[in-house]
Motif scaffolding. Structure first.
Motif, PDB file in Angstrom:
ATOM      1  N   GLN A   1     -51.719  19.897  23.989  1.00 19.11           N
ATOM      2  CA  GLN A   1     -51.732  21.312  24.356  1.00 19.11           C
ATOM      3  C   GLN A   1     -51.063  22.156  23.281  1.00 19.11           C
ATOM      4  O   GLN A   1     -50.110  21.720  22.631  1.00 19.11           O
ATOM      5  CB  GLN A   1     -50.952  21.543  25.664  1.00 19.11           C
ATOM      6  N   PHE A   2     -51.552  23.380  23.157  1.00 19.45           N
ATOM      7  CA  PHE A   2     -50.840  24.419  22.411  1.00 19.45           C
ATOM      8  C   PHE A   2     -49.553  24.697  23.196  1.00 19.45           C
ATOM      9  O   PHE A   2     -49.457  24.357  24.379  1.00 19.45           O
ATOM     10  CB  PHE A   2     -51.744  25.652  22.357  1.00 19.45           C
ATOM     11  N   TRP A   3     -48.575  25.340  22.582  1.00 21.26           N
ATOM     12  CA  TRP A   3     -47.299  25.523  23.296  1.00 21.26           C
ATOM     13  C   TRP A   3     -47.470  26.289  24.597  1.00 21.26           C
ATOM     14  O   TRP A   3     -46.661  26.148  25.524  1.00 21.26           O
ATOM     15  CB  TRP A   3     -46.241  26.165  22.389  1.00 21.26           C
ATOM     16  N   THR A   4     -48.527  27.110  24.676  1.00 12.66           N
ATOM     17  CA  THR A   4     -48.761  27.884  25.898  1.00 12.66           C
ATOM     18  C   THR A   4     -49.273  27.025  27.051  1.00 12.66           C
ATOM     19  O   THR A   4     -49.264  27.453  28.200  1.00 12.66           O
ATOM     20  CB  THR A   4     -49.846  28.944  25.658  1.00 12.66           C
TER      21      THR A   4
ATOM     22  N   SER B   1     -61.201  19.369  18.157  1.00 10.60           N
ATOM     23  CA  SER B   1     -62.188  20.324  18.659  1.00 10.60           C
ATOM     24  C   SER B   1     -61.934  21.681  17.997  1.00 10.60           C
ATOM     25  O   SER B   1     -60.973  21.847  17.237  1.00 10.60           O
ATOM     26  CB  SER B   1     -62.046  20.477  20.171  1.00 10.60           C
ATOM     27  N   ALA B   2     -62.764  22.664  18.340  1.00  8.70           N
ATOM     28  CA  ALA B   2     -62.584  24.010  17.785  1.00  8.70           C
ATOM     29  C   ALA B   2     -61.535  24.812  18.562  1.00  8.70           C
ATOM     30  O   ALA B   2     -61.269  25.977  18.242  1.00  8.70           O
ATOM     31  CB  ALA B   2     -63.917  24.750  17.774  1.00  8.70           C
ATOM     32  N   GLU B   3     -60.937  24.188  19.576  1.00 13.62           N
ATOM     33  CA  GLU B   3     -59.891  24.884  20.332  1.00 13.62           C
ATOM     34  C   GLU B   3     -58.684  25.215  19.451  1.00 13.62           C
ATOM     35  O   GLU B   3     -57.854  26.045  19.830  1.00 13.62           O
ATOM     36  CB  GLU B   3     -59.450  24.021  21.529  1.00 13.62           C
ATOM     37  N   TRP B   4     -58.595  24.555  18.285  1.00  8.96           N
ATOM     38  CA  TRP B   4     -57.470  24.800  17.383  1.00  8.96           C
ATOM     39  C   TRP B   4     -57.538  26.167  16.703  1.00  8.96           C
ATOM     40  O   TRP B   4     -56.587  26.569  16.042  1.00  8.96           O
ATOM     41  CB  TRP B   4     -57.398  23.690  16.316  1.00  8.96           C
ATOM     42  N   VAL B   5     -58.679  26.900  16.832  1.00  7.83           N
ATOM     43  CA  VAL B   5     -58.775  28.185  16.124  1.00  7.83           C
ATOM     44  C   VAL B   5     -58.931  29.400  17.020  1.00  7.83           C
ATOM     45  O   VAL B   5     -59.110  30.509  16.513  1.00  7.83           O
ATOM     46  CB  VAL B   5     -59.925  28.205  15.082  1.00  7.83           C
ATOM     47  N   SER B   6     -58.862  29.230  18.332  1.00 11.93           N
ATOM     48  CA  SER B   6     -59.050  30.422  19.160  1.00 11.93           C
ATOM     49  C   SER B   6     -58.369  30.284  20.509  1.00 11.93           C
ATOM     50  O   SER B   6     -58.262  29.190  21.050  1.00 11.93           O
ATOM     51  CB  SER B   6     -60.544  30.672  19.385  1.00 11.93           C
TER      52      SER B   6
ATOM     53  N   ILE C   1     -55.487  23.784  26.113  1.00 11.58           N
ATOM     54  CA  ILE C   1     -55.846  22.479  25.531  1.00 11.58           C
ATOM     55  C   ILE C   1     -56.191  22.596  24.054  1.00 11.58           C
ATOM     56  O   ILE C   1     -56.854  23.546  23.625  1.00 11.58           O
ATOM     57  CB  ILE C   1     -57.034  21.873  26.310  1.00 11.58           C
ATOM     58  N   LEU C   2     -55.741  21.606  23.288  1.00  9.21           N
ATOM     59  CA  LEU C   2     -56.166  21.432  21.901  1.00  9.21           C
ATOM     60  C   LEU C   2     -56.854  20.075  21.832  1.00  9.21           C
ATOM     61  O   LEU C   2     -56.179  19.037  21.891  1.00  9.21           O
ATOM     62  CB  LEU C   2     -54.960  21.454  20.960  1.00  9.21           C
ATOM     63  N   GLY C   3     -58.191  20.072  21.764  1.00 11.80           N
ATOM     64  CA  GLY C   3     -58.897  18.793  21.744  1.00 11.80           C
ATOM     65  C   GLY C   3     -58.472  17.952  20.547  1.00 11.80           C
ATOM     66  O   GLY C   3     -58.529  18.426  19.409  1.00 11.80           O
ATOM     67  N   TRP C   4     -57.997  16.762  20.804  1.00  9.59           N
ATOM     68  CA  TRP C   4     -57.591  15.832  19.731  1.00  9.59           C
ATOM     69  C   TRP C   4     -57.770  14.450  20.347  1.00  9.59           C
ATOM     70  O   TRP C   4     -57.000  14.052  21.232  1.00  9.59           O
ATOM     71  CB  TRP C   4     -56.127  16.076  19.339  1.00  9.59           C
ATOM     72  N   ALA C   5     -58.856  13.763  19.954  1.00  8.11           N
ATOM     73  CA  ALA C   5     -59.198  12.498  20.594  1.00  8.11           C
ATOM     74  C   ALA C   5     -59.039  11.345  19.617  1.00  8.11           C
ATOM     75  O   ALA C   5     -59.227  11.518  18.407  1.00  8.11           O
ATOM     76  CB  ALA C   5     -60.640  12.545  21.106  1.00  8.11           C
ATOM     77  N   GLY C   6     -58.693  10.180  20.139  1.00  3.99           N
ATOM     78  CA  GLY C   6     -58.585   8.989  19.299  1.00  3.99           C
ATOM     79  C   GLY C   6     -59.100   7.760  20.019  1.00  3.99           C
ATOM     80  O   GLY C   6     -58.828   7.562  21.214  1.00  3.99           O
ATOM     81  N   TYR C   7     -59.892   6.967  19.292  1.00 12.84           N
ATOM     82  CA  TYR C   7     -60.378   5.682  19.806  1.00 12.84           C
ATOM     83  C   TYR C   7     -60.032   4.583  18.814  1.00 12.84           C
ATOM     84  O   TYR C   7     -59.979   4.814  17.598  1.00 12.84           O
ATOM     85  CB  TYR C   7     -61.906   5.684  19.938  1.00 12.84           C
ATOM     86  N   ILE C   8     -59.875   3.378  19.356  1.00 15.33           N
ATOM     87  CA  ILE C   8     -59.767   2.193  18.507  1.00 15.33           C
ATOM     88  C   ILE C   8     -60.785   1.184  19.018  1.00 15.33           C
ATOM     89  O   ILE C   8     -60.922   0.987  20.234  1.00 15.33           O
ATOM     90  CB  ILE C   8     -58.325   1.621  18.485  1.00 15.33           C
ATOM     91  N   ARG C   9     -61.531   0.583  18.096  1.00 13.12           N
ATOM     92  CA  ARG C   9     -62.543  -0.402  18.479  1.00 13.12           C
ATOM     93  C   ARG C   9     -62.071  -1.764  17.994  1.00 13.12           C
ATOM     94  O   ARG C   9     -61.758  -1.947  16.812  1.00 13.12           O
ATOM     95  CB  ARG C   9     -63.873  -0.026  17.826  1.00 13.12           C
ATOM     96  N   VAL C  10     -61.985  -2.698  18.910  1.00 11.63           N
ATOM     97  CA  VAL C  10     -61.465  -4.025  18.601  1.00 11.63           C
ATOM     98  C   VAL C  10     -62.523  -5.050  19.007  1.00 11.63           C
ATOM     99  O   VAL C  10     -62.832  -5.173  20.208  1.00 11.63           O
ATOM    100  CB  VAL C  10     -60.146  -4.290  19.388  1.00 11.63           C
ATOM    101  N   ASP C  11     -63.076  -5.736  18.020  1.00 15.11           N
ATOM    102  CA  ASP C  11     -64.107  -6.763  18.278  1.00 15.11           C
ATOM    103  C   ASP C  11     -65.201  -6.217  19.217  1.00 15.11           C
ATOM    104  O   ASP C  11     -65.639  -6.893  20.146  1.00 15.11           O
ATOM    105  CB  ASP C  11     -63.480  -8.023  18.907  1.00 15.11           C
ATOM    106  N   GLY C  12     -65.595  -4.991  18.981  1.00  8.17           N
ATOM    107  CA  GLY C  12     -66.700  -4.431  19.767  1.00  8.17           C
ATOM    108  C   GLY C  12     -66.291  -3.718  21.048  1.00  8.17           C
ATOM    109  O   GLY C  12     -67.113  -3.049  21.676  1.00  8.17           O
ATOM    110  N   ASP C  13     -65.016  -3.848  21.468  1.00  9.38           N
ATOM    111  CA  ASP C  13     -64.540  -3.104  22.646  1.00  9.38           C
ATOM    112  C   ASP C  13     -63.797  -1.854  22.173  1.00  9.38           C
ATOM    113  O   ASP C  13     -62.910  -1.942  21.320  1.00  9.38           O
ATOM    114  CB  ASP C  13     -63.556  -3.953  23.467  1.00  9.38           C
ATOM    115  N   THR C  14     -64.147  -0.720  22.775  1.00  2.00           N
ATOM    116  CA  THR C  14     -63.503   0.528  22.347  1.00  2.00           C
ATOM    117  C   THR C  14     -62.512   1.011  23.404  1.00  2.00           C
ATOM    118  O   THR C  14     -62.791   0.957  24.606  1.00  2.00           O
ATOM    119  CB  THR C  14     -64.563   1.609  22.074  1.00  2.00           C
TER     120      THR C  14
END
Ligand SMILES: *[C@@H]1O[C@H](CO)[C@@H](O)[C@H](O)[C@H]1NC(C)=O
Ligand SMILES: *[C@@H]1O[C@H](CO)[C@@H](O)[C@H](O)[C@H]1NC(C)=O
Ligand SMILES: *[C@@H]1O[C@H](CO)[C@@H](O)[C@H](O)[C@H]1NC(C)=O
Ligand SMILES: *[C@@H]1O[C@H](CO)[C@@H](O)[C@H](O)[C@H]1NC(C)=O
Ligand SMILES: *[C@@H]1O[C@H](CO)[C@@H](O)[C@H](O)[C@H]1NC(C)=O
Ligand SMILES: *[C@@H]1O[C@H](CO)[C@@H](O)[C@H](O)[C@H]1NC(C)=O
Ligand SMILES: *[C@@H]1O[C@H](CO)[C@@H](O)[C@H](O)[C@H]1NC(C)=O
Ligand SMILES: *[C@@H]1O[C@H](CO)[C@@H](O)[C@H](O)[C@H]1NC(C)=O
Length: 689
Positions: free
Chosen positions: A58-61, A159-164, A64-77
């Motif tokens: 989240q922004f301080w207010t 995401s583009a939520e970081w600019v507006s 939401i600030l979209g920021w996603a992360g995945y890790i794929r391990v031997d085909g499982d994400t």
């Protein structure tokens, strides 16, 4: 073990047991992720505990600030960052969270592999160029947790939520390739110096990584780009040409890295950088009501954002080294007071620096005027004022501790403006402009009036800077203004009129003891300043006034049983935190006798609630900054530690989701209206003495 130690231990156990992961030193209300400026401010809300993949950053207010992360391990994400809902991914399990002054480090278990996720927001107080860079790092490293070897790739996007502040607005984007890959996203309709819900509507966000043969990228709809990684472990190296609104099929800006076969030796970190740049950044009022556009300081060394990013990305390991040294210094200095104290100040550093921006102006030939450095502060959350004097004052200790020169750059804009003569009041202005980033002054003089408060603050901070730096430039150049404000204090500080103090939410009150204290220390500050300037007449005049005022103030303000100072003259049953006495210690002015400190120290031990001593008798709430300013003037270590431990207990109580709020309830530790304010720099009060 005495009672206080027992309490601290009990609190530690409580804080640690509230979440299912190891929290070092504790689980805060909100974890700083990328916090470097009023507009680059990403946090992970916690409450009783939220894993890195349990909510969106989240922004301080709170938006939401979209920021996603995945890790794929031997085909499982597995999802490890953010809260994306795309079929085919499991959730990594959070193993630990650790924060320091500059870093928030999560370890997430994704089946047989652990991923170390380090959010580093550099704090470089003595390096103006680096301090001014509105970028932050995310570093990922993987290691096998079952002794075996695994095929691993990682993915992140923003995401583009970081600019507006308005998701219905249209954004455009580009991806630049080469040695560094950078996604840039910006509003199509740029609005200079304009905010929407505290987000700036100007400039661009940048998400970057170093290119190599194992990197792929993609821009496009969130569900599409994320599914591409979940299903294939690589991205398509394609760009979405269809510019649209932030929330229209949510465009995201992604990178993936193939880490190859990962064993029990942790991989070298993959580095991402995220930043937000706008130019010009600030408009500032100079003489004759002219508005001067100002740029962030880093422009003096870079001609493009791309050049800045190139340097910033490859500087990661050096930046980490400097950050670790800084963290270690804060930790070791603060631990000399107590471990709870060290934990509170570590949480406060990025929040305090995240409100600040260092700027430059241009010469008439277009070159940078590197002699014209001004720093700006956004008040944040209580309102959007620029360089609020009574917000700079509580934050002041962190600047003194890290680099007093930053304090000079914060005060200079206020001094220069008032020296132009455009501000009409006899007292010091409250701020430089009502709405950040417009430092356009108050030529009508209708800023929120806090006459005694701000005159005292300016004199105290100017002398404090002069003492710490041995630089007499401020007192030499602005002597007339300083004398003018001292004159106001001489006329008004002894019998304070019905006015507000910095604690404006508590309302106005006549004869506030704390304002008299601040005023009289301000007068003495000018006596010392006069002495440094070789003006023996003023030195003598001001100090004799102080010697006359102090016994009168103590007479008006001491309860008749001699047990405490009153909140306001003559109200026997009232009292409050006399945090303004801190300035007397900070400046070494010794205006008030030691007996006053002893009296207050003994009194506070008798009126402490579960989460600390109330601000004053009108309410049960308090302020964490003033708790620790007061802690710094206690003459009894046990009582001092009660203040510190109360603030620690509040900060670790698992009740709030928002970046640390300085205003809270002493009975139950509930947060009041404020969040993410730079005044938490005041938690350094004990280290600044
Ligand atoms: C990234 O680097 C690789 C070689 O290391 C190169 O083949 C590729 O074209 C580069 N990618 C981009 C998008 O520039
Ligand atoms: C995005 O919008 C800005 C502001 O209108 C404009 O200057 C820029 O050229 C646009 N970029 C692209 C890639 O269309
Ligand atoms: C700052 O001033 C400009 C006009 O110069 C205005 O367009 C903008 O909305 C103002 N910004 C804020 C945050 O009030
Ligand atoms: C690892 O997985 C990636 C896709 O996720 C695949 O392209 C690659 O061939 C795999 N490497 C090995 C050694 O299995
Ligand atoms: C002392 O200072 C006060 C306040 O500025 C001023 O009114 C007064 O004239 C001064 N007295 C002397 C002797 O300088
Ligand atoms: C403020 O205190 C002074 C000194 O005790 C007193 O004369 C005056 O009446 C008080 N003012 C108010 C508004 O209470
Ligand atoms: C004295 O202070 C108390 C506590 O702040 C307050 O409730 C009361 O109204 C005050 N009395 C007067 C006469 O101002
Ligand atoms: C310090 O305060 C505590 C209570 O808060 C008290 O028990 C102790 O005696 C005091 N110590 C001194 C030296 O006054």
């Amino acid at each position: 073990m005495d009672l206080t130690n027992f309490l601290s231990l009990a609190i530690l156990v409580l804080a640690a047991s509230a979440v299912s992961w190891d929290a070092t030193p504790f689980n805060p209300a909100s974890v700083p992720l990328a916090v470097r400026s009023p507009y680059l401010s990403a946090w992970l809300p916690q409450g009783a505990g939220t894993p890195l993949n349990g909510a969106w950053p989240q922004f301080w207010t709170g938006s939401i600030l979209g920021w996603a992360g995945y890790i794929r391990v031997d085909g499982d994400t597995y999802t490890f960052l953010g809260d994306p809902v795309v079929a085919g991914a499991k959730s990594a399990v959070q193993k630990s969270l650790e924060f320091t002054s500059t870093q928030s480090i999560f370890v997430m278990t994704a089946g047989p592999v652990d991923i170390n996720v380090n959010f580093l927001s550099p704090v470089e107080p003595t390096d103006l160029l680096r301090q001014s860079i509105p970028f932050s790092y995310l570093a990922l490293s993987a290691v096998s947790n079952d002794g075996g070897s695994h095929n691993v790739s990682v993915y992140t996007d923003i995401s583009a939520e970081w600019v507006s502040g308005d998701d219905s607005l249209t954004v455009n984007w580009t991806t630049t390739t080469g040695n560094i890959l950078t996604h840039q996203v910006m509003l199509e309709n740029q609005e200079l110096f304009t905010e929407h819900s505290d987000h700036i509507q100007q400039g661009a966000a940048y998400y970057s990584t170093l290119n190599s043969s194992s990197v792929t990228y993609q821009t496009g709809q969130d569900a599409v780009v994320r599914a591409q990684f979940i299903n294939n472990g690589v991205l398509a190296n394609t760009e979405d040409p269809n510019f649209r609104a932030v929330s229209d099929n949510w465009p995201v800006f992604a990178f993936a890295h193939d880490l190859g076969i990962v064993s029990t030796i942790a991989t070298a970190p993959v580095i991402y950088t995220v930043g937000h740049v706008r130019d010009p950044a600030i408009q500032y009022i100079v003489a004759n009501d002219v508005y001067q556009p100002r740029s962030v300081y880093f422009w003096s060394a870079y001609s493009s954002v791309a050049d800045l990013i190139s340097d910033f990305v490859v500087d990661y390991s050096a930046a980490l080294g400097r950050a670790q040294a800084f963290d270690q210094k804060v930790q070791s200095d603060a631990s000399a007071i107590s471990s709870n104290y060290a934990n509170v100040v570590a949480l406060s550093v990025r929040q305090a620096f995240g409100a600040l921006e260092l700027t430059l102006s241009k010469n008439s030939d277009g070159s940078w005027n590197t002699d014209d450095i001004l720093m700006f502060l956004k008040e944040i959350s209580s309102d959007g004022n620029v360089n609020t004097v009574d917000v700079i004052m509580p934050a002041w200790p962190v600047l003194l501790y890290t680099n007093p020169t930053l304090g000079k750059y914060l005060l200079l804009g206020l001094l220069e403006y008032q020296a132009t003569g455009q501000y009409p009041n006899a007292w010091a202005a409250h701020d430089l402009g009502s709405s950040y980033p417009n430092a356009t002054g108050h030529n009508a003089g209708n800023d929120e009036a806090m006459p005694l408060e701000e005159c005292g603050n300016m004199l105290i901070m100017v002398l404090s800077y002069t003492q710490k730096s041995n630089d007499v430039s401020l007192i030499t150049q602005y002597t007339d203004l300083l004398n003018q404000w001292t004159g106001y204090l001489v006329a008004e500080a002894l019998i304070p009129a019905n006015q507000i103090s910095t604690d404006d939410f508590a309302g106005a009150l006549a004869n506030q003891t704390n304002l008299a204290i601040k005023g009289v220390i301000g007068i003495q500050a000018m006596s010392v300043i006069s002495s440094i300037l070789g003006n023996a007449v003023d030195q003598q005049n001001y100090s004799s006034i102080v010697q006359r005022y102090v016994p009168q103030i103590l007479d008006y303000a001491t309860s008749s049983d001699g047990l405490h100072l009153t909140l306001n003259y003559g109200n026997e049953s009232s009292w409050g935190l006399s945090y303004n006495l801190y300035a007397d210690k900070l400046l070494g002015t010794n205006v008030f006798p030691e007996s006053v400190y002893d009296m207050q120290t003994a009194w506070y031990a008798t009126v402490v609630n579960t989460y600390g001593v109330p601000l004053d008798t009108r309410h049960t709430y308090t302020k964490s900054d003033w708790e620790l300013w007061t802690a710094a003037i206690m003459t009894n270590t046990t009582t001092r530690d009660i203040f510190i431990d109360s603030v620690y207990q509040y900060a670790a109580d698992g009740e709030s989701h928002q970046p640390l709020g300085d205003w809270y309830e002493t009975l139950n530790g509930a947060v009041d209206g404020f969040r993410a304010r730079p005044v938490v720099g005041g938690h350094f009060a004990l280290l600044a003495l």
